[in-house]
Each structure stands twice: as structure tokens, then as C-alpha cells.
Design a protein around this motif. Sequence first.
Motif, PDB file in Angstrom:
ATOM      1  N   VAL A 119      51.007   5.605 -26.991  1.00 61.56           N
ATOM      2  CA  VAL A 119      51.999   5.068 -27.733  1.00 61.56           C
ATOM      3  C   VAL A 119      52.773   4.038 -26.971  1.00 61.56           C
ATOM      4  CG1 VAL A 119      54.581   5.777 -28.216  1.00 61.56           C
ATOM      5  CG2 VAL A 119      52.553   7.064 -28.998  1.00 61.56           C
ATOM      6  N   PRO A 120      52.770   4.140 -25.455  1.00 59.07           N
ATOM      7  CA  PRO A 120      53.455   3.003 -24.703  1.00 59.07           C
ATOM      8  C   PRO A 120      52.734   1.661 -24.763  1.00 59.07           C
ATOM      9  CG  PRO A 120      53.398   5.025 -23.477  1.00 59.07           C
ATOM     10  CD  PRO A 120      52.533   5.311 -25.005  1.00 59.07           C
ATOM     11  N   VAL A 121      51.266   1.677 -25.074  1.00 60.61           N
ATOM     12  CA  VAL A 121      50.474   0.601 -25.348  1.00 60.61           C
ATOM     13  C   VAL A 121      51.030  -0.302 -26.422  1.00 60.61           C
ATOM     14  CG1 VAL A 121      48.209  -0.390 -25.313  1.00 60.61           C
ATOM     15  CG2 VAL A 121      48.804   1.460 -23.799  1.00 60.61           C
ATOM     16  N   PHE A 122      50.996   0.550 -27.600  1.00 60.18           N
ATOM     17  CA  PHE A 122      51.054   0.092 -29.031  1.00 60.18           C
ATOM     18  C   PHE A 122      52.509  -0.312 -29.198  1.00 60.18           C
ATOM     19  CE2 PHE A 122      47.088   1.879 -29.620  1.00 60.18           C
ATOM     20  CZ  PHE A 122      46.391   0.897 -30.594  1.00 60.18           C
ATOM     21  N   TYR A 123      53.605   0.323 -28.472  1.00 59.97           N
ATOM     22  CA  TYR A 123      55.070   0.110 -28.347  1.00 59.97           C
ATOM     23  C   TYR A 123      55.061  -1.433 -27.651  1.00 59.97           C
ATOM     24  CZ  TYR A 123      59.890   0.054 -27.955  1.00 59.97           C
ATOM     25  OH  TYR A 123      61.286  -0.496 -27.800  1.00 59.97           O
ATOM     26  N   PHE A 127      55.289  -8.635 -29.353  1.00 58.92           N
ATOM     27  CA  PHE A 127      54.557  -9.708 -30.308  1.00 58.92           C
ATOM     28  C   PHE A 127      54.916  -9.453 -31.542  1.00 58.92           C
ATOM     29  CE2 PHE A 127      51.402  -8.749 -26.805  1.00 58.92           C
ATOM     30  CZ  PHE A 127      51.419  -9.950 -26.125  1.00 58.92           C
ATOM     31  N   CYS A 128      55.467  -8.416 -32.067  1.00 59.40           N
ATOM     32  CA  CYS A 128      56.098  -8.305 -33.376  1.00 59.40           C
ATOM     33  C   CYS A 128      57.460  -8.361 -33.704  1.00 59.40           C
ATOM     34  CB  CYS A 128      55.634  -6.770 -34.083  1.00 59.40           C
ATOM     35  SG  CYS A 128      53.866  -6.411 -33.828  1.00 59.40           S
ATOM     36  N   LYS A 129      58.296  -8.198 -32.721  1.00 58.55           N
ATOM     37  CA  LYS A 129      59.633  -8.326 -32.963  1.00 58.55           C
ATOM     38  C   LYS A 129      60.169  -9.721 -32.763  1.00 58.55           C
ATOM     39  CE  LYS A 129      62.305  -5.381 -31.305  1.00 58.55           C
ATOM     40  NZ  LYS A 129      63.029  -4.340 -30.286  1.00 58.55           N
ATOM     41  N   GLN A 182      52.251 -17.307 -35.198  1.00 56.40           N
ATOM     42  CA  GLN A 182      52.088 -16.397 -36.313  1.00 56.40           C
ATOM     43  C   GLN A 182      50.486 -15.661 -36.315  1.00 56.40           C
ATOM     44  OE1 GLN A 182      54.405 -16.093 -38.575  1.00 56.40           O
ATOM     45  NE2 GLN A 182      53.323 -14.388 -39.446  1.00 56.40           N
ATOM     46  N   SER A 183      49.414 -16.093 -36.097  1.00 55.96           N
ATOM     47  CA  SER A 183      48.229 -15.521 -36.001  1.00 55.96           C
ATOM     48  C   SER A 183      48.357 -14.318 -34.976  1.00 55.96           C
ATOM     49  CB  SER A 183      46.965 -16.450 -35.561  1.00 55.96           C
ATOM     50  OG  SER A 183      47.126 -16.898 -34.368  1.00 55.96           O
ATOM     51  N   SER A 192      48.911  -8.418 -34.151  1.00 56.95           N
ATOM     52  CA  SER A 192      49.736  -7.305 -33.653  1.00 56.95           C
ATOM     53  C   SER A 192      50.281  -6.292 -34.636  1.00 56.95           C
ATOM     54  CB  SER A 192      50.697  -8.031 -32.838  1.00 56.95           C
ATOM     55  OG  SER A 192      50.471  -9.019 -31.618  1.00 56.95           O
ATOM     56  N   GLN A 193      50.741  -6.868 -35.605  1.00 59.30           N
ATOM     57  CA  GLN A 193      51.374  -6.111 -36.844  1.00 59.30           C
ATOM     58  C   GLN A 193      50.319  -5.149 -37.464  1.00 59.30           C
ATOM     59  OE1 GLN A 193      53.380  -8.738 -39.434  1.00 59.30           O
ATOM     60  NE2 GLN A 193      55.235  -8.762 -38.316  1.00 59.30           N
ATOM     61  N   LEU A 194      49.128  -5.845 -37.702  1.00 60.38           N
ATOM     62  CA  LEU A 194      47.934  -4.982 -38.178  1.00 60.38           C
ATOM     63  C   LEU A 194      47.705  -3.827 -37.139  1.00 60.38           C
ATOM     64  CD1 LEU A 194      45.759  -4.816 -40.227  1.00 60.38           C
ATOM     65  CD2 LEU A 194      44.286  -6.325 -39.013  1.00 60.38           C
ATOM     66  N   LEU A 195      47.496  -4.125 -35.864  1.00 56.20           N
ATOM     67  CA  LEU A 195      47.155  -3.113 -34.890  1.00 56.20           C
ATOM     68  C   LEU A 195      48.216  -1.937 -34.877  1.00 56.20           C
ATOM     69  CD1 LEU A 195      46.146  -5.174 -31.944  1.00 56.20           C
ATOM     70  CD2 LEU A 195      44.548  -3.942 -33.600  1.00 56.20           C
TER      71      LEU A 195
END
Length: 359
Positions: A261-265, A271-273, A279-280, A285-288
Motif C-alpha cells: 500500500v505505501p508504494v502505490f500510495y 504522479f496522479c494528484k 500526461q503519459s 500511474s493511474q492505471l497501476l
Amino acid sequence: MCIFTSDKDIPGHVRLSTRTLQYLIIPLLSAALLVVGVLNINGCAAQPLLPVWHIVAGSTGLIVPLLYLLFDDLNPALAKKCPGLSEALDNVVVFVLPVYILFEIAWLITGTVWVVGVDVNECDKTIHIFSVVVIVNFWIHILTPLLFMLCLCCSRIFPFLGYCTYWNIMKDAIELWTRPVRLGICLIIALPLGVSMVGVGVYSLQSCSNETAEISFKSPNNTTGTNTTATDLELDQDMLDVEMHHIPVWLIVAGILVVLVPVFYFIYDAFCKPEDVKQSTKNLSQLLVILFLLAGLAWAVVGFVWIFGAHNIQNTYCGHNSTTYWFAFASLIILNSLMDVWICFKICVILYWALISDE
């Protein structure tokens, strides 16, 4: 005029919060309610309608993402091509939405009354505990925005008594809510819980394998007077062996997901916020993050099925009343509670942007 317009004017982090609630969190909780209700349809003799309450609550909750998809994405696009049909849908939602909200509140009150009046001795312990946790969480979800808006209204009505203090507290909290703080909290919560889940799961998996021979020795003792062939016993034993390993396997996989969870957070936060990310990179990042959330969603549903649907197997390490079972049950409830805290935080973020923020 279409009342559901494009969300391009909404800040990225707020839009991401609303979409997460709409399309991931609400379906997760609703699916869990539906699964537990179906698996325990006859699990509460004291209140036979309690599992029905779960089924109805879960089914109506699954309507929410469909409504958001229809009125938040499709209807604004439809307004440009067919304004008349779009306005008709607007009129429908203006009528349906209050009815839906009133039904949800009434159904929550009904479930609360049923749970409070249940005789614990005549109701399965797991379905009763799950019902209490779910109903408390639902009340928290309802009261959180109400409390937030009440504090805001009081600060507006009595500006000299509360507004300055309230506003300063909010400003200070936002300034302190930096990325290192968020990641630190995430690490403190995720690592101990995830490592303990993996450790208990691995130990129980080994212990279950060691006790299989003992169970095989006891299973031929048929005291019911029915004829049982060797093939039937072998089939039953195979199914028993598989089911005994369900909860340890769930603990191991769920623990690994919690540790990650910390890695994906960090990926989500870095990279998402932000709006200034390439954009790429943002799309990847959003896909992951979405794939990780979907994996967690699917595995949580599997956990509800395996834990609440477990048969009464007598085994020291993997049985229905074993320490492993209750540890998995507690872990599932803790994860659900943490998710509720996160939901309340996201609700406050959305309300803060809508009512207070100058963005």
C-alpha cells in the motif's frame, strides 16, 4: 439546462477522490454486504430478516456507480446532442435522488433496530458482528458530512466565537498534511498489519498441512448411520483440504497487498494528484493504482466469501473457531474500518473544496 456538467473545473485531487468513492469504494462495500447476506441467509434465527437487510443494502449500493456513470458522464454529453432527453433525465434524477436517499436512511434505521433487538445467542456470531460493524460504519458515513457542515455553519453564524479558530485549525492541518506525513502514517499502519497477516498465514498454512493426516483418520468415523463410500470420503477430504487452506492463503495475499500500500500510495500522491506531471506518466500511474485497487477489491470480496462462508471445520490451526480464523476475521474488520476512515477523510476533502476552498 443540464444540471450535471463537465467536471473539468474541479481540481484533480478532488475529482480523483470522487471517482474513487463512486467506482471503487462504494461497489466494494456493497458487494461485501451482498455476499455476506447471501452466504448467511439462514444464519440468524433471532432475526431472519437481518441477512435480507444485507442483500437489499448491498444491491441498492451497487446502483450508485451506475447512477453516477449515467448522470455524471453520459448525460452531459447527451445534453449537447439531445437537450430534450437530457432535461427529461434531469427531472427524473431530481425526483429519484431524494427518494433513494430517504430509502437508504430508512433502511439503515431498520437495520439498526433489527441488530439492536437481536438475541446474540440465537444468531451466528460472525453475521452479528459484521452487521454491527457495517451499521456503525454507515452511521459514521452519514454523520461525518453532517458534522462537517454543522461546524461550518456554526463558524459562519458565530464568526467571532468559532470561525477564526476553526479556519486557523483547518489551515494549520492542511499545512501540516505534507507528503512525508501522509507516507509516514501509511507506513506505520500498513507494515505491522501486513507483516503480521503474512506471518500468521504462513505459519497456519504449514500447520494445516501437518494436521491433514489427523483429519483424514477421523473422517471415516460415521455416526449418522448413512452409507459413505471410500470415493465420497476421498472427495470430501479433498474439498476439506482445499477449504482449510482458504483463510491462510487469503491472509498471505492480503498481507502482501497491505505491505505494498505505501508504494502505490506514493505513486498516487506523486504522479496522479499533481497537474504538472507528464500526461503519459500520469496515465500509467493511474492505471497501476486502479489495477492495485481492483486487485484489493477482488481479494476483499474473496475474503468475505471465504471467512463468512467457512464451514464448521474442527481444526486447531485452520478450523472455524481457530485463532487463525478469528485473526483473519479481525484483520478483515480492521481493513474495513481503515477504509471507512479513509472514506470519511475523502468526504471532508470534497466538502472542503465545495464549501470552503477558494480554488
